[in-house]
Design a protein around this motif. Structure first.
Motif, mmCIF file in Angstrom:
data_model
loop_
_atom_site.group_PDB
_atom_site.id
_atom_site.type_symbol
_atom_site.label_atom_id
_atom_site.label_comp_id
_atom_site.label_asym_id
_atom_site.label_seq_id
_atom_site.Cartn_x
_atom_site.Cartn_y
_atom_site.Cartn_z
ATOM 1 N N HIS A 151 27.788 -11.404 -20.849
ATOM 2 C CA HIS A 151 28.277 -11.577 -19.494
ATOM 3 C C HIS A 151 27.596 -10.516 -18.648
ATOM 4 O O HIS A 151 27.499 -9.356 -19.051
ATOM 5 N N TRP A 181 27.159 -8.915 -14.551
ATOM 6 C CA TRP A 181 27.510 -8.883 -13.130
ATOM 7 C C TRP A 181 26.203 -8.969 -12.356
ATOM 8 O O TRP A 181 25.233 -8.294 -12.682
ATOM 9 N N ARG A 182 26.188 -9.773 -11.324
ATOM 10 C CA ARG A 182 24.977 -10.047 -10.559
ATOM 11 C C ARG A 182 24.318 -8.788 -9.984
ATOM 12 O O ARG A 182 23.116 -8.740 -9.796
ATOM 13 N N GLU A 208 27.761 -13.522 -13.054
ATOM 14 C CA GLU A 208 28.751 -13.723 -11.994
ATOM 15 C C GLU A 208 28.627 -12.631 -10.941
ATOM 16 O O GLU A 208 28.155 -11.535 -11.215
ATOM 17 N N ASP A 209 29.104 -12.936 -9.771
ATOM 18 C CA ASP A 209 29.138 -11.995 -8.657
ATOM 19 C C ASP A 209 30.472 -11.253 -8.687
ATOM 20 O O ASP A 209 31.530 -11.855 -8.496
ATOM 21 N N GLN A 231 35.160 -13.404 -20.483
ATOM 22 C CA GLN A 231 34.181 -14.415 -20.104
ATOM 23 C C GLN A 231 33.052 -14.492 -21.140
ATOM 24 O O GLN A 231 32.602 -15.583 -21.486
#
Length: 184
Positions: free
Chosen positions: A35, A37-38, A59-60, A100
């Protein structure tokens, strides 16, 4: 023994640790799930090339920041204690990202290894630990944020989903507060 390495968090020092991760994967024959983070976009490609995950998600973090911060505010209102240095919203974010990454898994494993991209994993052959502790969650004795070490853990696969009960509880807690329900 089928093992999955589940990674989440901020990439930070991955570039300094990539050989360490490669050696860990060679020693333990792990499938990898990630996973991201953007905000770490410039480094994500390097991680993907080095670790070759079976599945990954980007993801953002800004999409969830308000919700996590609101949850912290509601918890502190209902449980007014002296503030410590830990921020609940960061712990929620950490557990969310780990969950996630775990949810990307589509097959059964014997064990899951949770870690972060900025954690140096000393040379370790998982089977040596597992054979002595088959039904045990193996974690370091330090850095236990949110009741569970965010640095490294070896967990029997069937226990994996239960690790995230805390996160689920906090979201339910927030939803109840939002609906003005009395929590007993």
């Amino acid at each position: 023994m089928r093992t999955a390495l589940v990674l989440s968090g901020h990439i930070r020092t991955f570039n300094l640790l990539k050989e360490n991760f490669k050696n860990f994967l060679i020693q333990n024959h792990c499938d990898v799930y990630c996973h991201f983070w953007r905000e770490d976009n410039d480094k994500i490609g390097d991680v993907l090339r080095v670790l070759n995950p079976l599945r990954y998600m980007i993801e953002d973090s800004e999409l969830y920041a308000e919700e996590f911060q609101e949850t912290e505010k509601l918890i502190r209102e209902k449980n007014p204690k002296k503030h410590n240095t830990d921020k609940i919203f960061r712990t929620l974010s950490m557990h969310y990202a780990r969950k996630q990454a775990f949810n990307l898994i589509e097959k059964e494993y014997d064990f899951i290894v949770f870690s972060r991209y900025d954690t140096k994993i000393n040379p370790l052959i998982i089977q040596e630990y597992i054979s002595k502790n088959k039904n045990t969650v193996i974690v370091p004795q330090n850095e236990a944020y949110g009741m569970f070490s965010d640095i490294f853990a070896i967990i029997p696969f069937e226990y994996g989903k239960n690790i995230f009960y805390t996160m689920k509880f906090l979201i339910c807690f927030q939803n109840r507060l939002a609906k003005n329900l009395k929590i007993i």
